[in-house]
Each structure stands twice: as structure tokens, then as C-alpha cells.
Motif scaffolding. Structure first.
Motif, PDB file in Angstrom:
ATOM      1  N   ASP A 401      57.792 -40.083  -4.903  1.00 16.58           N
ATOM      2  CA  ASP A 401      58.016 -41.486  -4.532  1.00 16.58           C
ATOM      3  C   ASP A 401      57.433 -42.453  -5.561  1.00 16.58           C
ATOM      4  N   LEU A 402      56.726 -41.925  -6.552  1.00 19.69           N
ATOM      5  CA  LEU A 402      56.087 -42.779  -7.551  1.00 19.69           C
ATOM      6  C   LEU A 402      57.056 -43.107  -8.681  1.00 19.69           C
ATOM      7  N   ASP A 403      56.899 -44.305  -9.240  1.00 15.26           N
ATOM      8  CA  ASP A 403      57.631 -44.646 -10.452  1.00 15.26           C
ATOM      9  C   ASP A 403      57.201 -43.674 -11.560  1.00 15.26           C
ATOM     10  N   PRO A 404      58.150 -42.996 -12.220  1.00 15.64           N
ATOM     11  CA  PRO A 404      57.763 -41.986 -13.213  1.00 15.64           C
ATOM     12  C   PRO A 404      56.808 -42.506 -14.281  1.00 15.64           C
ATOM     13  N   GLU A 405      57.033 -43.726 -14.760  1.00 16.73           N
ATOM     14  CA  GLU A 405      56.141 -44.280 -15.786  1.00 16.73           C
ATOM     15  C   GLU A 405      54.721 -44.435 -15.255  1.00 16.73           C
ATOM     16  N   LEU A 406      54.605 -44.853 -13.995  1.00 17.43           N
ATOM     17  CA  LEU A 406      53.275 -45.005 -13.389  1.00 17.43           C
ATOM     18  C   LEU A 406      52.593 -43.646 -13.253  1.00 17.43           C
ATOM     19  N   LEU A 407      53.366 -42.648 -12.816  1.00 15.24           N
ATOM     20  CA  LEU A 407      52.791 -41.305 -12.660  1.00 15.24           C
ATOM     21  C   LEU A 407      52.292 -40.773 -13.989  1.00 15.24           C
ATOM     22  N   TRP A 408      53.149 -40.878 -15.015  1.00  8.54           N
ATOM     23  CA  TRP A 408      52.767 -40.323 -16.315  1.00  8.54           C
ATOM     24  C   TRP A 408      51.604 -41.090 -16.936  1.00  8.54           C
ATOM     25  N   SER A 409      51.488 -42.378 -16.633  1.00  8.26           N
ATOM     26  CA  SER A 409      50.371 -43.162 -17.191  1.00  8.26           C
ATOM     27  C   SER A 409      49.042 -42.733 -16.591  1.00  8.26           C
ATOM     28  N   ARG A 410      49.075 -42.100 -15.409  1.00  6.96           N
ATOM     29  CA  ARG A 410      47.841 -41.654 -14.765  1.00  6.96           C
ATOM     30  C   ARG A 410      47.407 -40.267 -15.208  1.00  6.96           C
ATOM     31  N   ILE A 411      48.263 -39.569 -15.965  1.00  5.26           N
ATOM     32  CA  ILE A 411      48.016 -38.156 -16.256  1.00  5.26           C
ATOM     33  C   ILE A 411      47.862 -37.932 -17.756  1.00  5.26           C
ATOM     34  N   ARG A 488      44.051 -41.617 -24.407  1.00 11.26           N
ATOM     35  CA  ARG A 488      44.757 -42.298 -23.315  1.00 11.26           C
ATOM     36  C   ARG A 488      43.819 -42.712 -22.183  1.00 11.26           C
ATOM     37  N   GLN A 489      42.733 -41.942 -21.985  1.00 13.61           N
ATOM     38  CA  GLN A 489      41.776 -42.201 -20.910  1.00 13.61           C
ATOM     39  C   GLN A 489      42.460 -42.264 -19.542  1.00 13.61           C
ATOM     40  N   PRO A 490      43.152 -41.185 -19.152  1.00 17.91           N
ATOM     41  CA  PRO A 490      43.863 -41.190 -17.873  1.00 17.91           C
ATOM     42  C   PRO A 490      42.922 -40.943 -16.698  1.00 17.91           C
ATOM     43  N   GLU A 491      43.450 -41.097 -15.504  1.00 15.69           N
ATOM     44  CA  GLU A 491      42.666 -40.820 -14.295  1.00 15.69           C
ATOM     45  C   GLU A 491      42.650 -39.332 -13.954  1.00 15.69           C
ATOM     46  N   ILE A 492      43.690 -38.594 -14.415  1.00 12.02           N
ATOM     47  CA  ILE A 492      43.796 -37.164 -14.118  1.00 12.02           C
ATOM     48  C   ILE A 492      43.986 -36.402 -15.427  1.00 12.02           C
ATOM     49  N   TYR A 493      43.103 -35.448 -15.687  1.00  7.34           N
ATOM     50  CA  TYR A 493      43.220 -34.581 -16.857  1.00  7.34           C
ATOM     51  C   TYR A 493      43.713 -33.208 -16.399  1.00  7.34           C
ATOM     52  N   LEU A 494      44.778 -32.721 -17.046  1.00  6.61           N
ATOM     53  CA  LEU A 494      45.308 -31.393 -16.753  1.00  6.61           C
ATOM     54  C   LEU A 494      45.194 -30.536 -18.009  1.00  6.61           C
ATOM     55  N   PHE A 495      44.230 -29.627 -18.032  1.00  8.55           N
ATOM     56  CA  PHE A 495      44.017 -28.741 -19.173  1.00  8.55           C
ATOM     57  C   PHE A 495      44.649 -27.390 -18.856  1.00  8.55           C
ATOM     58  N   ASP A 496      45.807 -27.117 -19.452  1.00  6.51           N
ATOM     59  CA  ASP A 496      46.516 -25.870 -19.182  1.00  6.51           C
ATOM     60  C   ASP A 496      46.134 -24.832 -20.228  1.00  6.51           C
ATOM     61  N   ASP A 497      45.060 -24.113 -19.937  1.00  3.59           N
ATOM     62  CA  ASP A 497      44.560 -23.085 -20.863  1.00  3.59           C
ATOM     63  C   ASP A 497      44.394 -23.671 -22.255  1.00  3.59           C
ATOM     64  N   SER A 498      43.801 -24.865 -22.310  1.00  2.00           N
ATOM     65  CA  SER A 498      43.723 -25.634 -23.558  1.00  2.00           C
ATOM     66  C   SER A 498      42.528 -25.262 -24.417  1.00  2.00           C
ATOM     67  N   PHE A 499      41.717 -24.273 -23.991  1.00  4.75           N
ATOM     68  CA  PHE A 499      40.533 -23.884 -24.750  1.00  4.75           C
ATOM     69  C   PHE A 499      40.645 -22.454 -25.267  1.00  4.75           C
ATOM     70  N   SER A 500      41.832 -21.855 -25.125  1.00  2.00           N
ATOM     71  CA  SER A 500      41.987 -20.433 -25.431  1.00  2.00           C
ATOM     72  C   SER A 500      41.794 -20.125 -26.904  1.00  2.00           C
ATOM     73  N   ALA A 501      42.130 -21.099 -27.810  1.00  2.00           N
ATOM     74  CA  ALA A 501      42.028 -20.844 -29.245  1.00  2.00           C
ATOM     75  C   ALA A 501      40.662 -21.232 -29.809  1.00  2.00           C
ATOM     76  N   LEU A 502      39.753 -21.666 -28.949  1.00  2.00           N
ATOM     77  CA  LEU A 502      38.432 -22.104 -29.409  1.00  2.00           C
ATOM     78  C   LEU A 502      37.426 -20.971 -29.257  1.00  2.00           C
ATOM     79  N   ASP A 503      36.493 -20.901 -30.193  1.00  2.00           N
ATOM     80  CA  ASP A 503      35.408 -19.933 -30.046  1.00  2.00           C
ATOM     81  C   ASP A 503      34.476 -20.399 -28.934  1.00  2.00           C
TER      82      ASP A 503
END
Length: 577
Positions: A401-411, A488-503
Motif C-alpha cells: 500500500d506504500l508509494d514505491p518511492e517512499l518505500l525505497w527511500s526508507r530502505i 543514504r542514511q535510511p531507516e531500515i538497513y538490509l545486509f544480505d550476506d554483505s560481509f562474506s568477502a571480508l576477513d
């Protein structure tokens, strides 16, 4: 489909098309007038020795020729600009349409096919528009006008037109009917070649690692040979087109001279009229040849238009709301209620009855074996897919039900495969916030543990990045992708296995630097390593798409057998404790 696309996208250019028709009409009529003037010179000027008449008529012919040249040149210029503008508009509309697709539609049609449709297919239809403006408009005018002018010169030879023109149409129609299936199959074979080539370029490291170059070479050769076979077969039919037209044209010219010569001999026809009739016959048959040349292009353009229309007619499974919510009062609370998701054509759902709440200031971690549905779960939040059951809420509002631009701006999504665009470090970071200052960019890089290697580059923020970020390492790519989300400093951070290549050391420093920045944000981390999520406020353990464990690290070590197995596979008993 071809007519629909032409009607929709040529509508803004009706004035230009009208001008093309007008210029082609004037230019064609001028061309049709020239043989008549030439006949007058022969029958009146030359036969009677009237030099003054020859001079006056010759000057008139020059003036008519000048008009023809100017009108033809103007028609080609306006037609070319209109065709190029049409192609630009169709490509832009296709790009915009594909941009509205969810991942489901992109996978359904296929990225190689979408690329072919937006380049080769559009080019074929664009070429049809160009040739129509430059040739097809003039062909019927010249054909009808030529017949009338030829009959005006001598009605007794007009029966030759009734024989030659239908014969030409029948011959060309038969050839084209044999070419249409080939054109349709050719576009499919082009898709196959593009798909294999794209796979091989993308997976070149895997190909070399497993020494599969000969196999892949043969696979590409088979697809290439299939395309070549269809193209050659279709090309053979196309190659018979012009010899057939020229044969009929030459036979018709001989027939005109034969029968016309007898009429001149018995005084029923003058030599100038015979010359003009022959010129008109050539013009008529040439106009038929131009029309047949267009008919060669129509079948292929029609096939391409069908493929383009398929993209336009494909509806997105992620439908924008009719009355979207355009404002949110919360600060990023994320809630999943009974979420279920099934991929198209799959027998079993990937996710079953998944429910949890991720609140601002907390870190929610998701862990599980490969194929448990972790990435799918993350992709449901920004609506890369839509749930097939249950609901996803952001600040108490269903994301559908959210405006797509509003949703993406929060993420701020950091995908499993960190992707960078060709450009510079700066241009990639500005994807998160186009008006960010250099200070904000450096701050994001510092938190993402990427400041050191960016400062070491000669151009620093303006250092070049190749397509996909292939000129930096996997760990550097991940840190730049994390920095892009931090800008971007969003309200919701989604890290999808984003540390796998880091020691482990860099991973620990990055997570420590993230804590003060994400104090008021909701953080969801999908991870494979237990060390990455050991300090999370809430850990969800997924197995076969279901939540089989929920709690903090210490609680799960006592209550969740699946989590215990994951920990045992990565840490010693002392480290786990």
C-alpha cells in the motif's frame, strides 16, 4: 502488433509524416512529368527541327528536375529524423517498462532477450519507418501515376502493364511467403547466441578454472551455426528477389520495344511516345521493386514488433497501489506476519509462515543453511518480489500500500552480490544520495572500512570503477556497496550476506563502526558466519523456509538444534561460549 506500435509511437510526429508525404508526392509527380517532356522534345523539337522549342522544354526539364531533387532530399531528411526519433522513443519506453518489472518478469523473459529487444528489434522497426518515409510513400504514387501517364501516351500498349505488374507481384509474394518463417526463427536464434555469449563472458573464470574452453567453444559454435543456417536459408530466398524483378523488368522492356516498334512502323504511335511509355514502364516496375524491398523488411519488423509488444504487454507482479500511502509517521519498524512465498512454477513454497518484528535500534539476524530462503526473505521487504501469502509491514503499513518511492527511500539494501556501476567511486556512492557532500562520502567510507584503499587510489573519490566493479577486489566491492547504503542514511538497513568477502578483523571493525550510526535504525543482517551475528539482539534460524529458532546467541545455543549444528561447524566449544 506492428501497426499498434507504429500508431502509438508515431502519433507525436504526424506533422512531420504529413510533410514527408507532401514532399514525396511533389517529387514523384515531377519525376513522372519528365518522360512526357522528353517525348515532346523528340516528337516536336527534334522531328521538326525546332531549336527554340527544344531549348524551352529543356529548361523546363531542368527546373522540374531541380524541384524533384529538392523535394526528395527534404523528404529523406525529415523522414530520417522522424525514424530516429521514433527509435529513441521506443527504446526509452522499453527501458522504462523493464524498469517497472520485478525480478520475476526479468527472469521470465531473460536478460539477453530483453537486451536484444531493446537494440536489434527496435532497430529493425526503426529501419522500416525510415524506408517507408524514403521509399514506400513514393512507390504507390509512382505506380498509379506511371500507369495513368503510360496510358496517356498510348492506350494500345497498356495491356502489357496488366500482364507485367501482376506477374511481378505474384513472383515477389511467393518469395516473401518463404522468407517470413525464417525471419521469425532468426530472432529466436539471435537470442540464443546472446544468452550463451553473455554466460561465457560472465562466467569466464569458471570456464577457465575447469578447463572448459573447448566445450564452451563448441556450444557457442552450435548456436552460431544454427543462426547461420537460418540466415543463409532466408538469405537465399532474399537473393532471388532482385534477379526475379530484373528479369521481369527486362522482359517487359523487350516486349514494349517489340510491340511498340510495330505500332511506330504502322504510324499508330510516335517514337517519342514509345520512349516515354518505356520510361513509365521502368518507373512502374521500379516502384513495384521498391514496394517489394519494403515487403522484405515488413515480415522481420513484424516479428520484432511482436517481441517488443510482448514486453509492453507483460504486467509486473509488483503492482503499484491505486491509492498509495505517501507518508509514514514511524521511524522504520519492520514486521512480517505469516509470510509465505512460492516461486512461479515451484511445487513447494520457499518461505512458510515467517513472522517477526525488527524494531529501530535493534539488530535482527537471519541465519540458516544454503537454500533456506534467507535472500528471498530480504527481497520481500523492498518488493523485489511480492509475498504470495501473509503481509510485510513498514511502520504499520503494508508495503503493497506504500508509494514505491517512499518505500525505497526508507530502505538501504546491500545485496548478496555487490554490484558497482561503471564510473567513479564518487558516482557509485552518490547512487545512495545524489546531493551528498564529499565529507559525507568520506564518512560513509570510513564506517565501511573503505577509506584507506580509496585514499590510496591516485584519483581518490574520482578513481575509475569499471562495469561491475571488476577493477577492485570482492571485499572492496562489498565495502563500497555498504558505503553507498550508509550515504543514504535510511531507516531500515538490509545486509544480505554483505560481509562474506571480508576477513574477520575487518568484519569486526565494520560492525563496531556501524553500531553508533544505526542506533536509531532497524538493521536486518543475513549472514552465513556466526561471528557476524553473535551480538545481534534477535537471531532467526531458518530451515527449509521455516523459522525453527528465535532468540539471542546464548539462548539458541541451548534451545535450537539447527543453530547448534551451525555453530559447531564454524566455532570451537570455547569460542561458542
Amino acid at each position: 502488433m506492428l501497426l499498434r506500435i507504429l500508431k502509438e509511437h508515431l502519433a507525436p510526429y504526424r506533422p512531420q509524416l504529413g510533410l514527408v508525404v507532401l514532399l514525396q508526392f511533389v517529387g514523384t509527380m515531377a519525376a513522372l512529368y519528365l518522360p512526357s517532356l522528353n517525348a515532346d522534345i523528340i516528337d516536336t523539337g527534334v522531328a521538326q527541327g525546332d531549336t527554340a522549342f527544344i531549348t524551352r522544354t529543356g529548361a523546363l526539364m531542368l527546373a522540374v528536375s531541380l524541384v524533384q531533387i529538392l523535394c526528395s532530399t527534404g523528404a529523406v531528411y525529415v523522414g530520417a529524423r522522424t525514424a530516429m526519433a521514433f527509435g529513441r522513443d521506443v527504446r526509452a519506453a522499453l527501458f522504462h517498462r523493464v524498469g517497472s518489472f520485478s525480478s520475476r518478469e526479468v527472469y521470465q523473459i531473460g536478460a539477453p532477450s530483453l537486451i536484444t529487444r531493446n537494440t536489434n528489434d527496435v532497430q529493425q522497426v526503426q529501419m522500416l519507418v525510415l524506408m517507408t518515409c524514403t521509399m514506400m510513400v513514393a512507390a504507390p504514387i509512382m505506380m498509379v501515376g506511371g500507369v495513368l501517364m503510360a496510358m496517356r501516351e498510348d492506350l494500345g500498349l497498356s495491356w502489357l502493364l496488366a500482364v507485367c505488374v501482376p506477374m511481378l507481384f505474384l513472383a515477389v509474394g511467393f518469395i516473401i511467403s518463404r522468407m517470413i518463417p525464417g525471419f521469425r526463427l532468426m530472432q529466436t536464434r539471435i537470442d540464443a547466441v546472446n544468452r550463451i555469449l553473455r554466460e561465457q563472458i560472465t562466467g569466464i573464470r569458471v570456464v577457465r578454472a575447469f578447463v572448459r574452453e573447448p566445450v564452451e567453444t563448441q556450444r557457442f559454435a552450435r548456436a552460431n551455426d544454427d543462426l547461420t543456417e537460418v540466415a543463409v536459408r532466408t538469405g537465399r530466398w532474399m537473393a532471388t528477389m532482385f534477379p526475379t524483378v530484373m528479369l521481369i523488368l527486362n522482359v517487359s522492356s523487350v516486349a514494349v520495344l517489340w510491340f511498340g516498334g510495330h505500332r511506330v512502323d504502322d504510324g499508330s504511335m510516335q517514337i517519342g511516345a514509345l520512349t516515354a511509355f518505356l520510361a513509365y514502364l521502368v518507373q512502374i516496375l521500379m516502384s513495384v521493386m521498391m514496394a517489394t524491398f519494403m515487403l522484405i523488411m515488413v515480415p522481420r519488423a513484424s516479428v520484432c514488433a511482436d517481441r517488443i509488444a510482448e514486453v509492453f504487454d507483460t504486467g509486473t507482479s509488483v503492482v503499484p497501489p491505486a491509492s498509495p500511502v505517501t507518508s509514514l509517521e514511524g521511524i522504520g519498524e519492520l514486521e512480517l506476519r505469516g509470510v509465505q512465498f512460492t516461486y512461479p512454477g515451484a511445487d513447494e513454497p520457499v518461505l512458510r509462515e515467517v513472522s517477526f518484528t525488527a524494531r529501530p535500534g535493534q539488530t535482527t539476524a537471519v541465519i540458516g543453511s544454503t537454500g533456506a530462503g534467507k535472500t528471498t526473505l530480504v527481497n520481500l521487504v523492498p518488493r523485489l518480489f511480492d509475498v504470495t501469502g501473509g503481509e510485510v509491514y513498514v511502520d504499520g503499513v503494508d508495503v503493497r500500500d506504500l508509494d514505491p518511492e517512499l518505500l525505497w527511500s526508507r530502505i538501504g539494501l546491500i545485496p548478496q552480490k555487490a554490484f558497482l556501476f561503471s564510473g567513479t567511486v564518487r558516482s557509485n556512492l552518490l547512487y545512495g544520495k545524489p546531493d551528498a557532500t564529499d565529507e559525507e562520502l568520506w564518512r560513509a567510507l570510513e564506517i565501511a572500512q573503505g577509506r584507506d584503499f580509496v585514499e590510496a587510489m591516485p584519483e581518490r573519490l574520482d578513481a575509475p570503477i569499471t562495469q561491475g566493479g571488476t577493477n577492485v577486489s570482492g571485499g572492496q566491492r562489498q565495502r563500497l556497496a555498504i558505503a553507498r547504503a550508509l550515504v543514504r542514511q535510511p531507516e531500515i538497513y538490509l545486509f544480505d550476506d554483505s560481509f562474506s568477502a571480508l576477513d574477520l578483523a575487518t568484519d569486526a571493525r565494520l560492525r563496531a563502526a556501524l553500531r553508533p550510526v544505526t542506533t536509531n535504525a532497524t538493521v536486518v543482517i543475513v549472514a552465513q558466519r556466526v561471528s557476524t551475528i553473535v551480538d545481534a539482539d534477535q537471531i532467526l534460524v531458518l530451515e527449509d523456509g521455516e523459522v525453527v529458532g528465535r532468540g539471542r546467541h546464548a539462548e539458541l545455543l541451548e534451545t535450537c538444534e539447527t543453530y547448534q549444528e551451525i555453530v559447531r561447524s564454524q566455532l570451537t566449544a570455547e569460542e561458542a561460549a
